[in-house]
Write a protein that holds these residues in place. Structure first.
Motif, PDB file in Angstrom:
ATOM      1  N   LEU A 105     -29.565 -70.461  21.604  1.00  0.00           N
ATOM      2  CA  LEU A 105     -30.815 -69.998  22.486  1.00  0.00           C
ATOM      3  C   LEU A 105     -30.973 -68.606  22.221  1.00  0.00           C
ATOM      4  CD1 LEU A 105     -33.156 -71.051  24.761  1.00  0.00           C
ATOM      5  CD2 LEU A 105     -31.383 -70.188  26.302  1.00  0.00           C
ATOM      6  N   PHE A 106     -32.292 -68.207  21.568  1.00  0.00           N
ATOM      7  CA  PHE A 106     -32.614 -67.099  21.119  1.00  0.00           C
ATOM      8  C   PHE A 106     -33.958 -66.675  22.118  1.00  0.00           C
ATOM      9  CE2 PHE A 106     -30.761 -68.517  17.662  1.00  0.00           C
ATOM     10  CZ  PHE A 106     -30.034 -67.506  17.222  1.00  0.00           C
ATOM     11  N   THR A 107     -34.280 -65.303  22.266  1.00  0.00           N
ATOM     12  CA  THR A 107     -35.642 -64.807  22.544  1.00  0.00           C
ATOM     13  C   THR A 107     -35.975 -63.710  21.999  1.00  0.00           C
ATOM     14  OG1 THR A 107     -36.870 -64.748  24.502  1.00  0.00           O
ATOM     15  CG2 THR A 107     -34.922 -63.487  24.712  1.00  0.00           C
ATOM     16  N   SER A 108     -37.117 -63.163  22.337  1.00  0.00           N
ATOM     17  CA  SER A 108     -37.402 -61.595  21.659  1.00  0.00           C
ATOM     18  C   SER A 108     -38.260 -61.118  22.536  1.00  0.00           C
ATOM     19  CB  SER A 108     -37.911 -61.892  20.121  1.00  0.00           C
ATOM     20  OG  SER A 108     -39.481 -62.664  20.422  1.00  0.00           O
ATOM     21  N   THR A 109     -38.597 -59.646  22.342  1.00  0.00           N
ATOM     22  CA  THR A 109     -39.442 -58.843  23.191  1.00  0.00           C
ATOM     23  C   THR A 109     -39.654 -57.615  22.326  1.00  0.00           C
ATOM     24  OG1 THR A 109     -39.633 -57.779  25.362  1.00  0.00           O
ATOM     25  CG2 THR A 109     -37.577 -57.768  24.377  1.00  0.00           C
ATOM     26  N   ASN A 110     -40.705 -57.212  22.558  1.00  0.00           N
ATOM     27  CA  ASN A 110     -41.097 -55.728  22.042  1.00  0.00           C
ATOM     28  C   ASN A 110     -40.387 -54.619  22.369  1.00  0.00           C
ATOM     29  OD1 ASN A 110     -44.120 -57.318  22.517  1.00  0.00           O
ATOM     30  ND2 ASN A 110     -43.873 -56.136  20.325  1.00  0.00           N
ATOM     31  N   VAL A 111     -40.074 -53.792  21.140  1.00  0.00           N
ATOM     32  CA  VAL A 111     -39.236 -52.480  21.453  1.00  0.00           C
ATOM     33  C   VAL A 111     -39.895 -51.632  22.732  1.00  0.00           C
ATOM     34  CG1 VAL A 111     -38.866 -50.394  20.659  1.00  0.00           C
ATOM     35  CG2 VAL A 111     -38.553 -52.331  19.346  1.00  0.00           C
ATOM     36  N   SER A 112     -41.026 -51.698  23.031  1.00  0.00           N
ATOM     37  CA  SER A 112     -41.779 -51.245  24.209  1.00  0.00           C
ATOM     38  C   SER A 112     -41.363 -51.745  25.457  1.00  0.00           C
ATOM     39  CB  SER A 112     -43.215 -51.043  24.014  1.00  0.00           C
ATOM     40  OG  SER A 112     -43.848 -52.506  23.922  1.00  0.00           O
ATOM     41  N   ASN A 113     -40.968 -52.918  25.401  1.00  0.00           N
ATOM     42  CA  ASN A 113     -40.744 -53.633  26.617  1.00  0.00           C
ATOM     43  C   ASN A 113     -39.534 -53.573  27.296  1.00  0.00           C
ATOM     44  OD1 ASN A 113     -40.736 -55.483  29.101  1.00  0.00           O
ATOM     45  ND2 ASN A 113     -41.552 -57.279  27.975  1.00  0.00           N
ATOM     46  N   ARG A 114     -39.150 -52.335  27.665  1.00  0.00           N
ATOM     47  CA  ARG A 114     -37.919 -51.740  28.306  1.00  0.00           C
ATOM     48  C   ARG A 114     -37.350 -52.604  29.444  1.00  0.00           C
ATOM     49  NH1 ARG A 114     -34.363 -50.337  25.390  1.00  0.00           N
ATOM     50  NH2 ARG A 114     -33.468 -49.125  27.154  1.00  0.00           N
ATOM     51  N   PRO A 115     -38.268 -53.123  30.345  1.00  0.00           N
ATOM     52  CA  PRO A 115     -37.811 -53.831  31.688  1.00  0.00           C
ATOM     53  C   PRO A 115     -37.167 -55.039  31.047  1.00  0.00           C
ATOM     54  CG  PRO A 115     -39.813 -52.850  32.059  1.00  0.00           C
ATOM     55  CD  PRO A 115     -39.627 -52.642  30.620  1.00  0.00           C
ATOM     56  N   MET A 116     -37.903 -55.907  30.028  1.00  0.00           N
ATOM     57  CA  MET A 116     -37.280 -57.108  29.404  1.00  0.00           C
ATOM     58  C   MET A 116     -35.950 -56.914  28.733  1.00  0.00           C
ATOM     59  SD  MET A 116     -37.467 -60.436  29.342  1.00  0.00           S
ATOM     60  CE  MET A 116     -37.224 -61.905  28.186  1.00  0.00           C
ATOM     61  N   GLN A 117     -35.870 -55.740  28.066  1.00  0.00           N
ATOM     62  CA  GLN A 117     -34.578 -55.437  27.296  1.00  0.00           C
ATOM     63  C   GLN A 117     -33.443 -55.351  28.265  1.00  0.00           C
ATOM     64  OE1 GLN A 117     -35.186 -52.389  24.537  1.00  0.00           O
ATOM     65  NE2 GLN A 117     -37.313 -52.880  24.449  1.00  0.00           N
ATOM     66  N   GLY A 118     -33.867 -54.529  29.235  1.00  0.00           N
ATOM     67  CA  GLY A 118     -32.714 -54.537  30.505  1.00  0.00           C
ATOM     68  C   GLY A 118     -32.509 -55.793  31.187  1.00  0.00           C
ATOM     69  N   LEU A 119     -33.305 -56.563  31.589  1.00  0.00           N
ATOM     70  CA  LEU A 119     -32.890 -57.799  32.038  1.00  0.00           C
ATOM     71  C   LEU A 119     -31.965 -58.688  31.109  1.00  0.00           C
ATOM     72  CD1 LEU A 119     -33.369 -60.349  33.971  1.00  0.00           C
ATOM     73  CD2 LEU A 119     -35.258 -60.866  32.850  1.00  0.00           C
ATOM     74  N   LEU A 120     -32.460 -58.774  29.808  1.00  0.00           N
ATOM     75  CA  LEU A 120     -31.577 -59.465  28.726  1.00  0.00           C
ATOM     76  C   LEU A 120     -30.095 -58.856  28.876  1.00  0.00           C
ATOM     77  CD1 LEU A 120     -34.277 -59.997  26.198  1.00  0.00           C
ATOM     78  CD2 LEU A 120     -33.343 -61.776  27.428  1.00  0.00           C
ATOM     79  N   GLU A 121     -30.156 -57.610  28.551  1.00  0.00           N
ATOM     80  CA  GLU A 121     -28.805 -56.899  28.568  1.00  0.00           C
ATOM     81  C   GLU A 121     -27.968 -57.215  29.760  1.00  0.00           C
ATOM     82  OE1 GLU A 121     -29.852 -53.049  27.097  1.00  0.00           O
ATOM     83  OE2 GLU A 121     -30.700 -53.983  25.293  1.00  0.00           O
ATOM     84  N   ARG A 122     -28.647 -56.972  30.960  1.00  0.00           N
ATOM     85  CA  ARG A 122     -27.688 -57.358  32.185  1.00  0.00           C
ATOM     86  C   ARG A 122     -27.480 -58.707  32.288  1.00  0.00           C
ATOM     87  NH1 ARG A 122     -31.893 -54.208  34.030  1.00  0.00           N
ATOM     88  NH2 ARG A 122     -32.972 -55.787  34.881  1.00  0.00           N
ATOM     89  N   LEU A 131     -37.367 -57.206  13.917  1.00  0.00           N
ATOM     90  CA  LEU A 131     -38.398 -57.665  13.179  1.00  0.00           C
ATOM     91  C   LEU A 131     -39.661 -56.667  13.281  1.00  0.00           C
ATOM     92  CD1 LEU A 131     -39.354 -59.851  11.038  1.00  0.00           C
ATOM     93  CD2 LEU A 131     -40.468 -60.997  13.168  1.00  0.00           C
ATOM     94  N   HIS A 132     -40.066 -56.085  11.955  1.00  0.00           N
ATOM     95  CA  HIS A 132     -41.335 -55.155  12.166  1.00  0.00           C
ATOM     96  C   HIS A 132     -42.507 -56.114  11.381  1.00  0.00           C
ATOM     97  CE1 HIS A 132     -39.266 -51.267  12.605  1.00  0.00           C
ATOM     98  NE2 HIS A 132     -38.525 -51.879  11.947  1.00  0.00           N
ATOM     99  N   GLY A 133     -43.622 -55.817  11.981  1.00  0.00           N
ATOM    100  CA  GLY A 133     -44.839 -56.432  11.374  1.00  0.00           C
ATOM    101  C   GLY A 133     -45.786 -57.464  12.189  1.00  0.00           C
ATOM    102  N   LEU A 134     -44.949 -57.647  13.337  1.00  0.00           N
ATOM    103  CA  LEU A 134     -45.773 -58.754  14.409  1.00  0.00           C
ATOM    104  C   LEU A 134     -46.822 -57.828  15.050  1.00  0.00           C
ATOM    105  CD1 LEU A 134     -42.727 -61.194  15.762  1.00  0.00           C
ATOM    106  CD2 LEU A 134     -44.769 -61.579  14.150  1.00  0.00           C
ATOM    107  N   ASP A 135     -46.493 -56.913  15.808  1.00  0.00           N
ATOM    108  CA  ASP A 135     -47.406 -56.167  16.471  1.00  0.00           C
ATOM    109  C   ASP A 135     -47.386 -54.886  15.862  1.00  0.00           C
ATOM    110  OD1 ASP A 135     -47.913 -58.092  18.354  1.00  0.00           O
ATOM    111  OD2 ASP A 135     -46.372 -57.632  19.713  1.00  0.00           O
ATOM    112  N   GLU A 136     -48.361 -54.383  15.474  1.00  0.00           N
ATOM    113  CA  GLU A 136     -48.469 -53.004  14.773  1.00  0.00           C
ATOM    114  C   GLU A 136     -47.846 -52.004  15.559  1.00  0.00           C
ATOM    115  OE1 GLU A 136     -48.760 -50.754  11.452  1.00  0.00           O
ATOM    116  OE2 GLU A 136     -49.349 -52.971  11.435  1.00  0.00           O
ATOM    117  N   GLY A 137     -46.660 -51.338  14.995  1.00  0.00           N
ATOM    118  CA  GLY A 137     -46.105 -50.135  15.576  1.00  0.00           C
ATOM    119  C   GLY A 137     -45.100 -50.490  16.741  1.00  0.00           C
ATOM    120  N   ASP A 138     -44.903 -51.632  17.009  1.00  0.00           N
ATOM    121  CA  ASP A 138     -44.160 -52.214  18.281  1.00  0.00           C
ATOM    122  C   ASP A 138     -43.199 -53.251  17.737  1.00  0.00           C
ATOM    123  OD1 ASP A 138     -43.114 -52.286  20.648  1.00  0.00           O
ATOM    124  OD2 ASP A 138     -44.882 -52.852  21.543  1.00  0.00           O
TER     125      ASP A 138
END
Length: 149
Positions: A105-122, A131-138
């Motif tokens: 089971l996978f998921t993804s989030t933008n580099v700018s979405n720190r709250p989601m990253q924290g949730l996933l890591e916890r 992956l680069h190129g989906l959202d320009e600059g993020d």
């Protein structure tokens, strides 16, 4: 789950009748995005969404699909702003893992979405790619759920 004065939060499969309430929980849909609203309706009709709720109604929802290299993928995880940081997202991720029909089971989030990253890591999810190129600059960060069998 019980949190202080709050009643128990339960997670269940969303039904077609839940779509309108989930559109209110989702800030993008509530802002008038017709594509997101249509997606929420479709996810509810197809039984792909799970909803977390208490006596007040829906607090968030999660969608698992199987279009990512044949594996489960959390396409959407949305928690109402007033219910964030209260365990709702974690409950939805646990339900996604428990109900996933594939080995991974996978998921993804933008580099700018720190709250989601924290949730996933916890929650124990491991970062597995960028992956680069989906959202320009993020760039998009991808995560793998710990074994869920």
């Amino acid at each position: 789950m019980t949190t202080g004065d709050r009643n128990e939060i339960v997670v269940r499969r969303a039904r077609p009748a839940d779509a309108r309430a989930l559109c209110r929980v989702d800030a993008v849909a509530a802002g008038g995005d017709a594509e997101r609203r249509a997606g929420i309706r479709r996810w509810c009709e197809e039984g792909r969404a799970a909803v977390a709720e208490d006596e007040r109604g829906p607090l968030g929802y999660c969608v698992v699909e199987y279009t990512f290299f044949g594996q489960g993928f959390v396409t959407m995880l949305m928690v109402e702003p007033s219910a964030r940081r209260q365990g709702v997202g974690r409950l939805l991720l646990e339900d996604a893992a428990a109900s996933c029909a594939t080995e991974k089971l996978f998921t993804s989030t933008n580099v700018s979405n720190r709250p989601m990253q924290g949730l996933l890591e916890r929650a124990g999810w491991a970062p597995v790619g960028l992956l680069h190129g989906l959202d320009e600059g993020d760039p998009e960060l991808f995560y793998l759920c710990p074994r869920h069998d």
